[in-house]
Design a protein around this motif. Structure first.
Motif, PDB file in Angstrom:
ATOM      1  N   GLY A  20     -21.726  10.466  15.522  1.00  5.80           N
ATOM      2  CA  GLY A  20     -21.901   9.825  16.815  1.00  5.80           C
ATOM      3  C   GLY A  20     -23.355   9.700  17.179  1.00  5.80           C
ATOM      4  O   GLY A  20     -24.220  10.411  16.657  1.00  5.80           O
ATOM      5  N   ASP A  69      -8.312   9.922  20.723  1.00  2.00           N
ATOM      6  CA  ASP A  69      -9.753   9.649  20.659  1.00  2.00           C
ATOM      7  C   ASP A  69     -10.556  10.876  21.075  1.00  2.00           C
ATOM      8  O   ASP A  69     -11.563  11.220  20.445  1.00  2.00           O
ATOM      9  CB  ASP A  69     -10.116   8.481  21.578  1.00  2.00           C
ATOM     10  N   SER A  73     -12.905  13.210  18.602  1.00  2.00           N
ATOM     11  CA  SER A  73     -14.314  13.392  18.955  1.00  2.00           C
ATOM     12  C   SER A  73     -14.694  14.865  18.973  1.00  2.00           C
ATOM     13  O   SER A  73     -15.730  15.272  18.431  1.00  2.00           O
ATOM     14  CB  SER A  73     -14.596  12.762  20.323  1.00  2.00           C
ATOM     15  N   GLU A  77     -17.377  16.614  16.311  1.00  2.00           N
ATOM     16  CA  GLU A  77     -18.650  17.075  16.861  1.00  2.00           C
ATOM     17  C   GLU A  77     -18.847  18.579  16.777  1.00  2.00           C
ATOM     18  O   GLU A  77     -19.966  19.035  16.528  1.00  2.00           O
ATOM     19  CB  GLU A  77     -18.771  16.633  18.326  1.00  2.00           C
ATOM     20  N   GLY A 167     -19.086  13.544  23.232  1.00  2.00           N
ATOM     21  CA  GLY A 167     -18.151  12.429  23.104  1.00  2.00           C
ATOM     22  C   GLY A 167     -17.030  12.433  24.118  1.00  2.00           C
ATOM     23  O   GLY A 167     -16.700  11.388  24.705  1.00  2.00           O
TER      24      GLY A 167
END
Length: 465
Positions: A20, A69, A73, A77, A167
């Motif tokens: 990201g 989603d 994320s 991360e 995120g």
């Protein structure tokens, strides 16, 4: 926007992978954000609280639609297992909905007056603009714990996610833009300088911080300069006293899960097993077998049961704790080593035996996959070991002896007390700590949130009806 104004996020299971890139907030924008928040808050406060609850339900529904989603994320991360990330999102949504159900609950009380024809009552108003500063290990649930009560009680919020795991918060912003009034929910993303700008900004009415004790002290100092209300949720060194168990294997399953979920990177993780000496050998053996069976890997892989640590600093810190424990006389019953896998930040699930209560590993927060086993001879000794630390977040007891259970509940110095179960809080219950684990009125979950996110007022009204 130039690259210097973005932060690249890498996968801790394989740091060569960029997962990201997120735009940072200039520190100079903070005052404008506060003005925007104040304008939105004034209008929002006029909306009846039950109606605010309905709008927050729409916000939560929008987040639920993005569950996959958000969970993906989180795993990419910070590394936690995808199942744990989905569990975090579901639990956070449950906590948010439990809070929204309080939208029609009483917010004051009527008092008897000392004077005739007079009514005395208390009521509460929103504080105004809230700053919420969040850690990296629960990048969705902690922001939800701050955001939902703040908005429910009529405030606006400026949320600072961790620079390492932004995120989920950016997805929250997208959903908020689609479901809530403009300016009511804002993300401020950046490093420590931005946090300083936020906590010291004029127009901040309350600060909710979750993180380390050291950073919490800095936030408290900044808040004191402006006499800003604060709620600090800090570290833990959480014990379980294992005195007796009808089913020892079941108890060890629960203890292991509470210790090694999220690779031990939970403020409520069990990190000390204080065990009756007669059970010590069986407990060390049982925990070691479970630790040796752990399968380290990328959290997106369904076969993984032990996720990576957050980064190199975290890995070095954990390894240092174990090395110093060895030098102090602890025995490594399982683990105790780094794992070389794709350059990731992996450390083996570690069980330390022969630990004494004065060792560093028995007193300081490791925040990793390390569990220290300490034997005791009588319950007075166990209670002393349990309480003789600076923290007081979560504590557990395994026992079927009613007098011991009653004593533990009465004497343990912990905000959250668990009996015959692991250290996992429930959706609707206050998340609270004592000693150096917490400062200020509870700012997440349960009825105590009302006292942090609102200001009390007393009305004296004279006149015949």
């Amino acid at each position: 926007m130039s690259d210097k104004n973005k932060v690249e996020i890498r996968n801790p299971a394989n740091p060569s992978q960029i997962v990201g890139s997120f735009p940072t907030t200039p520190e100079g924008d903070v005052s404008k954000m506060m003005e925007t928040a104040r304008k939105a808050q004034v209008a929002w406060a006029k909306v009846p609280q039950p109606e605010r609850g309905k709008q927050l339900d729409a916000f939560l529904n929008g987040l639920e639609a993005r569950l996959d989603d958000i969970a993906t994320s989180i795993t990419r991360e910070m590394g936690k297992l995808l199942g744990e990330s989905k569990g975090e999102v579901n639990k956070a949504l449950g906590e948010g909905r439990a809070m929204v159900r309080r939208s029609s609950a009483p917010i004051g009380e009527v008092l008897p007056s000392q004077k005739p024809d007079t009514v005395v009552y208390s009521t509460r108003r929103p504080r105004g603009v809230i700053v919420g500063i969040n850690p990296w290990n629960f990048p969705f649930s902690t922001p939800i714990r701050k955001t939902i009560p703040a908005l429910l009680f009529g405030n606006a919020i400026v949320l600072k996610p961790s620079v390492s795991t932004p995120g989920a918060a950016f997805i929250m912003q997208e959903v908020a833009d689609a479901t809530l009034p403009k300016g009511l929910f804002q993300i401020a993303y950046g490093s420590g300088g931005l946090g300083t700008a936020l906590t010291g900004a004029q127009g901040v009415d309350a600060i909710s911080f979750t993180g380390s004790v050291g950073t919490g002290r800095i936030v408290a100092q900044a808040a004191a300069a402006n006499l800003t209300e604060i709620s600090l949720e800090l570290g833990g060194k959480n014990p379980v006293i294992l005195n007796d168990a009808t089913d020892l294997d079941a108890a060890l399953d629960q203890i292991y899960a509470a210790a090694f979920a999220v690779c031990g990177q939970r403020c409520t993780a069990i990190s000390r097993v204080i065990v009756r000496r007669e059970l010590e050998a069986a407990v060390v053996d049982g925990l070691a077998k479970r630790a040796r069976a752990a399968n380290p890997g990328d959290g997106m892989d369904a076969a993984t049961t032990l996720s990576p640590l957050m980064g190199k600093t975290a890995l070095d810190d954990v390894a240092g704790f174990v090395d110093r424990a060895r030098a102090a006389g602890a025995n490594v019953a399982a683990g105790g080593e780094r794992i070389d896998q794709n350059g990731g930040y992996f450390y083996a699930a570690t069980i330390l035996s022969d630990v004494t209560a004065n060792m560093e590993v028995a007193r300081e927060e490791v925040f990793g996959p390390v569990l220290a086993v300490i034997a005791y001879d009588d319950i007075d000794e166990a209670m002393h070991i349990c309480n003789d630390i600076e923290f007081g977040l979560a504590a557990c007891l395994y026992s079927e002896q009613t007098p011991l259970v009653d004593r533990f509940i009465a004497e343990v110095e912990s905000g959250m007390i668990h009996v015959n179960c692991g250290s996992f809080p429930e959706d609707h219950a206050p998340f609270v700590g004592v000693k150096n684990s917490s400062l200020g009125v509870g700012g997440s979950n349960g009825p105590s949130t009302l006292h942090f996110y609102t200001q009390e007022h007393t009305v004296f009204r004279k006149g015949k009806a």
